[in-house]
Design a protein around this motif. Structure first.
Motif, PDB file in Angstrom:
ATOM      1  N   ALA A 189       0.833  -1.213   0.000  1.00 12.96           N
ATOM      2  CA  ALA A 189       0.000   0.000   0.000  1.00 12.96           C
ATOM      3  C   ALA A 189       0.861   1.254   0.000  1.00 12.96           C
ATOM      4  O   ALA A 189       0.586   2.209  -0.747  1.00 12.96           O
ATOM      5  CB  ALA A 189      -0.933  -0.003   1.207  1.00 12.96           C
ATOM      6  N   SER A 190       1.909   1.263   0.788  1.00 13.37           N
ATOM      7  CA  SER A 190       2.759   2.453   0.844  1.00 13.37           C
ATOM      8  C   SER A 190       3.578   2.614  -0.435  1.00 13.37           C
ATOM      9  O   SER A 190       3.804   3.732  -0.901  1.00 13.37           O
ATOM     10  CB  SER A 190       3.654   2.436   2.087  1.00 13.37           C
ATOM     11  N   ALA A 191       3.982   1.508  -1.050  1.00  9.31           N
ATOM     12  CA  ALA A 191       4.713   1.587  -2.320  1.00  9.31           C
ATOM     13  C   ALA A 191       3.823   2.192  -3.410  1.00  9.31           C
ATOM     14  O   ALA A 191       4.288   2.995  -4.222  1.00  9.31           O
ATOM     15  CB  ALA A 191       5.215   0.214  -2.732  1.00  9.31           C
ATOM     16  N   ASN A 192       2.556   1.813  -3.419  1.00  7.80           N
ATOM     17  CA  ASN A 192       1.627   2.361  -4.410  1.00  7.80           C
ATOM     18  C   ASN A 192       1.494   3.870  -4.303  1.00  7.80           C
ATOM     19  O   ASN A 192       1.234   4.545  -5.300  1.00  7.80           O
ATOM     20  CB  ASN A 192       0.245   1.722  -4.278  1.00  7.80           C
ATOM     21  N   LEU A 193       1.667   4.403  -3.095  1.00  3.00           N
ATOM     22  CA  LEU A 193       1.551   5.844  -2.880  1.00  3.00           C
ATOM     23  C   LEU A 193       2.909   6.548  -2.928  1.00  3.00           C
ATOM     24  O   LEU A 193       3.017   7.713  -2.590  1.00  3.00           O
ATOM     25  CB  LEU A 193       0.852   6.135  -1.548  1.00  3.00           C
ATOM     26  N   ARG A 194       3.930   5.813  -3.340  1.00  3.14           N
ATOM     27  CA  ARG A 194       5.292   6.337  -3.477  1.00  3.14           C
ATOM     28  C   ARG A 194       5.889   6.758  -2.135  1.00  3.14           C
ATOM     29  O   ARG A 194       6.746   7.616  -2.072  1.00  3.14           O
ATOM     30  CB  ARG A 194       5.370   7.502  -4.460  1.00  3.14           C
ATOM     31  N   LEU A 195       5.439   6.126  -1.067  1.00  2.00           N
ATOM     32  CA  LEU A 195       5.980   6.378   0.271  1.00  2.00           C
ATOM     33  C   LEU A 195       7.089   5.351   0.515  1.00  2.00           C
ATOM     34  O   LEU A 195       6.932   4.383   1.248  1.00  2.00           O
ATOM     35  CB  LEU A 195       4.870   6.292   1.318  1.00  2.00           C
ATOM     36  N   SER A 196       8.211   5.580  -0.139  1.00  2.00           N
ATOM     37  CA  SER A 196       9.276   4.577  -0.192  1.00  2.00           C
ATOM     38  C   SER A 196       9.876   4.266   1.171  1.00  2.00           C
ATOM     39  O   SER A 196      10.205   3.109   1.452  1.00  2.00           O
ATOM     40  CB  SER A 196      10.362   5.015  -1.172  1.00  2.00           C
ATOM     41  N   GLU A 197      10.007   5.250   2.027  1.00  2.00           N
ATOM     42  CA  GLU A 197      10.580   4.998   3.357  1.00  2.00           C
ATOM     43  C   GLU A 197       9.689   4.057   4.161  1.00  2.00           C
ATOM     44  O   GLU A 197      10.169   3.110   4.786  1.00  2.00           O
ATOM     45  CB  GLU A 197      10.769   6.332   4.083  1.00  2.00           C
TER      46      GLU A 197
END
Length: 108
Positions: A62-70
């Motif tokens: 889910a976080s990768a989809n939102l470009r929240l890489s950290e």
């Protein structure tokens, strides 16, 4: 502009999402993220490695989809080391994820 807002802007540019649609996704993500943190904490208390891996995996995607890489990298680390690390190391990673949630929630 905060790093989180920059990540969201990048996602909007890459996907063509409107500001409203991106806002909707972020709100839903934060609700899910909050639930993930609660389930990760539960899994750690119960020493439930399967649940820990499952919740970490969901958060990673889910976080990768939102470009929240950290956030995605921390969730991946927790998933990958769930059955190999000392419990206190896993708790520390979970705390970092909770800090990420709070920072994103405060800034968005």
């Amino acid at each position: 502009m905060s790093k989180y807002k920059e990540n969201i802007k990048k996602m909007m540019e890459e996907t063509g999402l409107s500001k409203e649609d991106a806002g909707f996704l972020i709100k839903n993500f934060l609700d899910i993220f909050k639930d993930n943190i609660a389930m990760i904490e539960k899994a750690l208390m119960e020493k439930n490695i399967a649940l820990l891996k499952s919740e970490s995996h969901r958060l990673k995607g889910a976080s990768a989809n939102l470009r929240l890489s950290e956030t995605s990298m921390l969730a991946a680390l927790l998933e990958e080391t769930a059955d190999k690390s000392e419990p206190e190391d896993l708790v520390n990673i979970a705390k970092l994820l909770k800090n990420q949630y709070e920072a994103i929630n405060d800034e968005i």
